[in-house]
Scaffold this active site. Structure first.
Site, PDB file in Angstrom:
ATOM      1  N   HIS A 400      20.989 -24.720 -85.845  1.00  0.00           N
ATOM      2  CA  HIS A 400      20.523 -23.403 -86.294  1.00  0.00           C
ATOM      3  C   HIS A 400      20.439 -23.356 -87.820  1.00  0.00           C
ATOM      4  CE1 HIS A 400      20.627 -18.824 -86.224  1.00  0.00           C
ATOM      5  NE2 HIS A 400      21.028 -19.089 -87.455  1.00  0.00           N
ATOM      6  N   GLU A 401      21.508 -23.831 -88.467  1.00  0.00           N
ATOM      7  CA  GLU A 401      21.537 -23.768 -89.928  1.00  0.00           C
ATOM      8  C   GLU A 401      20.417 -24.578 -90.558  1.00  0.00           C
ATOM      9  OE1 GLU A 401      23.183 -21.679 -91.457  1.00  0.00           O
ATOM     10  OE2 GLU A 401      24.407 -21.076 -89.761  1.00  0.00           O
ATOM     11  N   HIS A 404      17.003 -22.981 -90.687  1.00  0.00           N
ATOM     12  CA  HIS A 404      16.742 -22.067 -91.803  1.00  0.00           C
ATOM     13  C   HIS A 404      16.039 -22.796 -92.939  1.00  0.00           C
ATOM     14  CE1 HIS A 404      18.528 -18.324 -90.578  1.00  0.00           C
ATOM     15  NE2 HIS A 404      19.691 -18.882 -90.289  1.00  0.00           N
TER      16      HIS A 404
END
Length: 594
Positions: A400-401, A404
């Protein structure tokens, strides 16, 4: 960021300093696409503004003035924008991949760029224009173009307001900034960072009044886990993977940049450490063997578990690099690498990851500065259980990170500044969840996806609903945005829509077990990730759900000749994003030819 609080209150004020905050819930959704309230320092909040974006797509494409002259991407971009929008521009960046070329530009006023007034143009392989987005402005007043406030005074104002230090290695600039009252301010633009506090801003200080006008916040926060990338948590079991690097994406492997060879958790794409960038995990055996068994019954801070976490995070960051590289997040598309092998873009920007970072708990975050500056991930410990659990050991968190970084770099041409409004920031969270969802599928089945269940020891995970093809299990639609005022909650709507797009494509075309390393397949998960990545470069700065949806439709036209147009429209319409959707009101209409 993957928030772990189910409820969020935001103070809807421009800049407010107070010893205690009495938060007001944002009463309407009218500013989702243009504004966002940011917390800065000392209890202050700042309401940032980004001009509303317009977005047009042209299917098979339309001609432009320089098409037959063999013009460069820069020349074609500037020429088309000037002709189509009637506004003078300055070329910012651009890149080409297999199905489209993308140019990005800023508006010019008095020969000074307007920081938050940007445009993007996409050309297909026939050099026809297929999309144009713009947040250009028609100002009511324009400040004089010569500063009356010195840089030193502006720097002091920014450092004080943001509780950080000017990054002197990144030169400051003088630019214009469009404000929501119709005026255009002249601003000093400078990066302010507080590494200990985990903050990183591009600050815009009025060059005549010496006040902080706005910020770009490079940090997006979230949380996940790690092992073989298709597994979610350590409960699924560690595996020994031999040579997992993809040499088409990382031609010298994960431990060489062509100049330096490493034998620890550092390399061309990633540097994973704890406390200090020199505190990495070395190989446990000669020949780049990293074998550090993890113990779930002992504290994550034990040496063995720290090593396991660093190795796992290093593997995930590199894997995400290689997968997204295959689908278009390359050097010219502003990815994260120390050395770009003379393939374009700016190097010296591998992802740095701080494991068990002491600045917080129960979360994780990722900062995305412009191309040429390293993306920075911070992974925290989760304190719900005893022993605590490590965010670096649930794969959906670092995945997820990292996402970004992908979405912030590919939207708007590598600036890291084009997912800043509330709605666009919400979609940033949604894309990150959706990519974690994509990675953890291991067959053509599309089960519900639950995020963060292990870290908080909660079968329901950290979202309000599982991502699901069942409207009963997950009833979220576009209309929910009318009552949502927090980016993670908004992101849930977008991620669930993309979950349903994925399911429809896999049902139509099947599933490929080789999708992570072979983007040439015709299977549904391959098609999905191509459209996912292609649409990021096509969409305008600070997209809305509507313009992002339209970018997916245009991405399909570019790559697949519109073969999936009706499938996509039917899924989007089923979640309220039909042809006539607007103003966060559902619409189920699909095009007449569908």
């Amino acid at each position: 960021m993957v928030a772990f609080n189910k409820f969020f209150k935001s103070v809807f004020l421009a800049i407010v300093y107070a010893s205690s905050s009495s938060a007001l819930t944002v009463p309407t959704n009218s500013k989702h696409a243009t504004h966002r309230v940011r917390s800065i320092a000392n209890g202050a909040k700042i309401e940032t503004f980004h001009p509303v974006s317009t977005y047009e797509t042209f299917g098979a494409g339309i001609d432009h003035p320089l098409r037959k002259r063999g013009a460069s991407l820069e020349e074609s971009t500037v020429s088309f924008i000037n002709a189509h929008l009637g506004v003078e521009t300055s070329f910012q960046s651009g890149f080409a991949h297999d199905v489209a070329s993308h140019g990005y530009a800023h508006q010019l006023i008095n020969n000074v760029i307007v920081s938050n007034a940007v445009a993007n143009v996409a050309f297909n392989t026939d050099d026809l224009v297929v999309a144009v987005g713009s947040s250009f402005v028609k100002p009511t007043t324009v400040a004089p173009s010569t500063p009356s406030v010195s840089f030193d005074n502006a720097k002091a104002t920014a450092e004080s307001a943001l509780d950080g230090t000017y990054l002197s290695e990144i030169p400051s600039t003088v630019e214009y900034f469009a404000k929501d009252d119709g005026s255009v301010a002249l601003v000093h633009v400078l990066q302010i960072r507080n590494e200990a506090a985990g903050t990183w801003y591009n600050a815009f200080v009025d060059a005549h009044s010496n006040t902080l006008v706005s910020v770009t916040d490079y940090v997006a926060q979230a949380s996940y886990l790690v092992l073989p990338i298709h597994k979610e948590t350590i409960l699924d079991g560690f595996e020994t993977l031999v040579d997992p690097e993809d040499l088409k994406a990382s031609p010298l492997g994960w431990h060489s940049d062509g100049t330096t060879n490493t034998t620890d958790t550092s390399g061309n794409n990633a540097l994973t450490y704890k406390t200090s960038t020199t505190n990495t995990t070395p190989e446990s055996g000669t020949g780049l063997v990293f074998s550090y068994p993890q113990s779930a019954t002992t504290a994550p801070t034990t040496t063995a578990n720290v090593n396991a976490a660093r190795v796992n995070n290093f593997y995930i960051v590199n894997s995400v690099h290689d997968i997204t590289y295959r689908y278009g997040f390359t050097e010219t598309a502003f990815n994260f690498q120390n050395t770009n092998f003379n393939l374009g873009g700016k190097g010296a920007d591998r992802v740095t990851s701080s494991i068990q970072d002491s600045a917080g708990t129960n979360n994780a975050d990722f900062a995305t500065p412009p191309d040429g500056q390293s993306g920075h991930m911070r992974m925290y410990l989760f304190t719900v259980t005893t022993p605590n659990r490590d965010g670096a050991l649930e794969n959906d968190v670092p995945t997820h990170e990292n996402t970004h970084g992908v979405t912030n770099r590919m939207t708007g041409g590598g600036t890291g500044a084009c997912l800043q409004t509330l709605e666009a920031g919400g979609m940033g969270e949604g894309w990150s969840d959706a990519f974690a969802d994509w990675n953890e599928k291991n067959s053509s089945a599309v089960p519900d996806f639950i995020l963060g269940a292990y870290l908080e020891n909660n079968v329901a995970g950290i979202r309000t609903h599982p991502y699901s093809t069942s409207a009963t299990t997950n009833p979220l639609t576009y209309a929910n945005l009318a009552t949502l005022n927090e980016v993670h909650n908004i992101g849930e709507v977008w991620a669930n829509i993309l979950h349903n797009v994925y399911a429809a494509l896999v049902a139509q075309y099947g599933w490929s077990a080789e999708a992570r390393t072979n983007p040439d397949g015709t299977e549904g998960n391959v098609v999905h990730l191509h459209l996912f990545i292609d649409a990021l470069a096509l969409q305008p700065c600070n997209p809305t759900f509507l313009s992002a949806r339209t970018a997916w439709i245009q991405a399909d036209a570019n790559r697949y000749g519109g073969a999936n147009k009706c499938l996509l429209w039917k899924v989007f319409a089923s979640k309220g994003l039909g042809v006539n959707a607007a103003g966060h009101k559902n619409n189920a209409d699909i095009p007449a030819d569908c």
